[in-house]
Design a protein around this motif. Structure first.
Motif, PDB file in Angstrom:
ATOM      1  N   UNK A 297       2.965   1.819  -9.245  1.00  0.00           N
ATOM      2  CA  UNK A 297       3.440   0.409  -8.962  1.00  0.00           C
ATOM      3  C   UNK A 297       2.778  -0.750  -8.347  1.00  0.00           C
ATOM      4  N   UNK A 298       1.846  -0.225  -7.457  1.00  0.00           N
ATOM      5  CA  UNK A 298       0.879  -0.999  -7.142  1.00  0.00           C
ATOM      6  C   UNK A 298       0.005  -1.698  -7.916  1.00  0.00           C
ATOM      7  N   UNK A 299      -0.455  -1.126  -8.880  1.00  0.00           N
ATOM      8  CA  UNK A 299      -1.278  -1.449 -10.142  1.00  0.00           C
ATOM      9  C   UNK A 299      -0.574  -2.626 -10.798  1.00  0.00           C
ATOM     10  N   UNK A 300       0.812  -2.481 -11.350  1.00  0.00           N
ATOM     11  CA  UNK A 300       1.604  -3.311 -12.057  1.00  0.00           C
ATOM     12  C   UNK A 300       2.015  -4.848 -11.169  1.00  0.00           C
ATOM     13  N   UNK A 301       2.196  -4.418  -9.804  1.00  0.00           N
ATOM     14  CA  UNK A 301       2.776  -5.358  -8.916  1.00  0.00           C
ATOM     15  C   UNK A 301       1.264  -6.354  -8.658  1.00  0.00           C
ATOM     16  N   UNK A 302       0.282  -5.774  -8.475  1.00  0.00           N
ATOM     17  CA  UNK A 302      -0.950  -6.540  -8.524  1.00  0.00           C
ATOM     18  C   UNK A 302      -1.337  -7.376  -9.470  1.00  0.00           C
ATOM     19  N   UNK A 303      -1.202  -6.833 -10.694  1.00  0.00           N
ATOM     20  CA  UNK A 303      -1.580  -7.531 -11.784  1.00  0.00           C
ATOM     21  C   UNK A 303      -0.691  -8.758 -12.327  1.00  0.00           C
TER      22      UNK A 303
ATOM     23  N   UNK B 191       9.717  -1.874 -15.863  1.00  0.00           N
ATOM     24  CA  UNK B 191      10.395  -0.730 -14.880  1.00  0.00           C
ATOM     25  C   UNK B 191       9.495  -0.551 -13.618  1.00  0.00           C
ATOM     26  N   UNK B 192       8.389  -0.346 -13.764  1.00  0.00           N
ATOM     27  CA  UNK B 192       7.442  -0.238 -12.468  1.00  0.00           C
ATOM     28  C   UNK B 192       7.443  -1.497 -11.574  1.00  0.00           C
ATOM     29  N   UNK B 193       7.617  -2.608 -12.122  1.00  0.00           N
ATOM     30  CA  UNK B 193       7.448  -3.981 -11.346  1.00  0.00           C
ATOM     31  C   UNK B 193       8.915  -4.032 -10.624  1.00  0.00           C
TER      32      UNK B 193
ATOM     33  N   UNK C 178       8.875  -1.473  -7.775  1.00  0.00           N
ATOM     34  CA  UNK C 178       8.335  -1.994  -6.874  1.00  0.00           C
ATOM     35  C   UNK C 178       8.791  -3.181  -5.906  1.00  0.00           C
ATOM     36  N   UNK C 179       9.493  -3.840  -6.665  1.00  0.00           N
ATOM     37  CA  UNK C 179      10.178  -5.041  -5.990  1.00  0.00           C
ATOM     38  C   UNK C 179      11.308  -4.519  -4.972  1.00  0.00           C
ATOM     39  N   UNK C 180      12.017  -3.453  -5.591  1.00  0.00           N
ATOM     40  CA  UNK C 180      13.189  -2.817  -4.647  1.00  0.00           C
ATOM     41  C   UNK C 180      12.500  -2.264  -3.477  1.00  0.00           C
ATOM     42  N   UNK C 181      11.509  -1.505  -3.691  1.00  0.00           N
ATOM     43  CA  UNK C 181      10.873  -0.686  -2.552  1.00  0.00           C
ATOM     44  C   UNK C 181      10.360  -1.708  -1.583  1.00  0.00           C
TER      45      UNK C 181
ATOM     46  N   UNK D 114       0.888  -1.139  -0.115  1.00  0.00           N
ATOM     47  CA  UNK D 114      -0.046  -0.056  -0.014  1.00  0.00           C
ATOM     48  C   UNK D 114       0.790   1.090  -0.056  1.00  0.00           C
ATOM     49  N   UNK D 115       1.979   1.145   0.424  1.00  0.00           N
ATOM     50  CA  UNK D 115       2.807   2.313   0.238  1.00  0.00           C
ATOM     51  C   UNK D 115       3.629   2.660  -1.026  1.00  0.00           C
ATOM     52  N   UNK D 116       3.610   1.600  -1.835  1.00  0.00           N
ATOM     53  CA  UNK D 116       3.921   1.943  -3.001  1.00  0.00           C
ATOM     54  C   UNK D 116       3.193   2.964  -3.848  1.00  0.00           C
ATOM     55  N   UNK D 117       3.810   3.653  -5.122  1.00  0.00           N
ATOM     56  CA  UNK D 117       2.878   4.648  -5.632  1.00  0.00           C
ATOM     57  C   UNK D 117       1.669   3.637  -6.413  1.00  0.00           C
TER      58      UNK D 117
END
Length: 198
Positions: free
Chosen positions: A147-153, A177-179, A182-185, A141-144
């Protein structure tokens, strides 16, 4: 031989109502879970899921199999969610998952209850699993929003980068790039918890 989703949609286009019913049964649960992750409310998610399949039905006469059916369906579901979130005058951002894992709300705990229903885990193990899951989702939830959208999908729905690119309407390189970001964060945010497990 089982018909593909695309074949079923084309059959529905030719007037086969049973084909659409099969499609609905095949994808309803996953679509409901997908929508729930946006709105964090089971009752609202069920309403929006029904709206998604109504829109899908309306799209049957003009359907062309230009993309995978699931990509097409999730694109409709996403638009339904965004319309609802806009109606509530807030941006499409995942809320804190504290409510989603409220132990006093049986409906919100339904995914966990389902997952452990047929197992023999101890109460302590279940509590630890619940806390771990809540910690991970709170970090997500702290991701942008992007990033959340891409990670979820990709991670939760198991879609390919190309399918996600089609849904969010951006280049596949942007999805990657967003994925990665997200993983780094997430690794950074969850590092203290991983250290405590050692």
């Amino acid at each position: 031989m089982q018909q593909t989703d695309e074949q079923l949609m084309l059959a529905a286009k030719e007037g086969d109502s049973d084909a659409f019913e099969i499609l609905t049964g095949r994808h309803y649960s996953q679509t409901l879970n997908f929508i729930y992750r946006f709105v964090k409310d089971w009752t609202l998610a069920e309403d929006l899921c029904q709206e998604t399949f109504i829109r899908l039905w309306r799209s049957v006469p003009t359907y062309r199999p230009l993309a995978k059916f699931r990509t097409f369906l999730y694109h409709i579901a996403k638009n339904v969610c965004l319309k609802q979130l806009a109606k509530e005058q807030r941006t499409p951002h995942f809320e804190s998952l504290d409510a989603a894992f409220d132990e006093d709300d049986e409906d919100d705990c339904r995914p966990i209850a389902t997952a452990i229903a047929d197992t023999h885990y101890s109460p302590e193990t279940i509590v630890i699993a619940r806390e771990t899951r809540a910690t991970i989702h709170a970090a997500i939830n702290k991701l942008s929003k992007e990033q959340q959208e891409v990670f979820q999908l990709t991670e939760l729905e198991g879609l390919s980068y190309q399918e996600v690119a089609d849904i969010v309407q951006c280049p596949i390189g942007t999805v990657a790039s967003r994925k990665n970001a997200a993983i780094r964060q997430l690794r950074k945010m969850l590092a203290p918890y991983r250290a405590n497990e050692v």
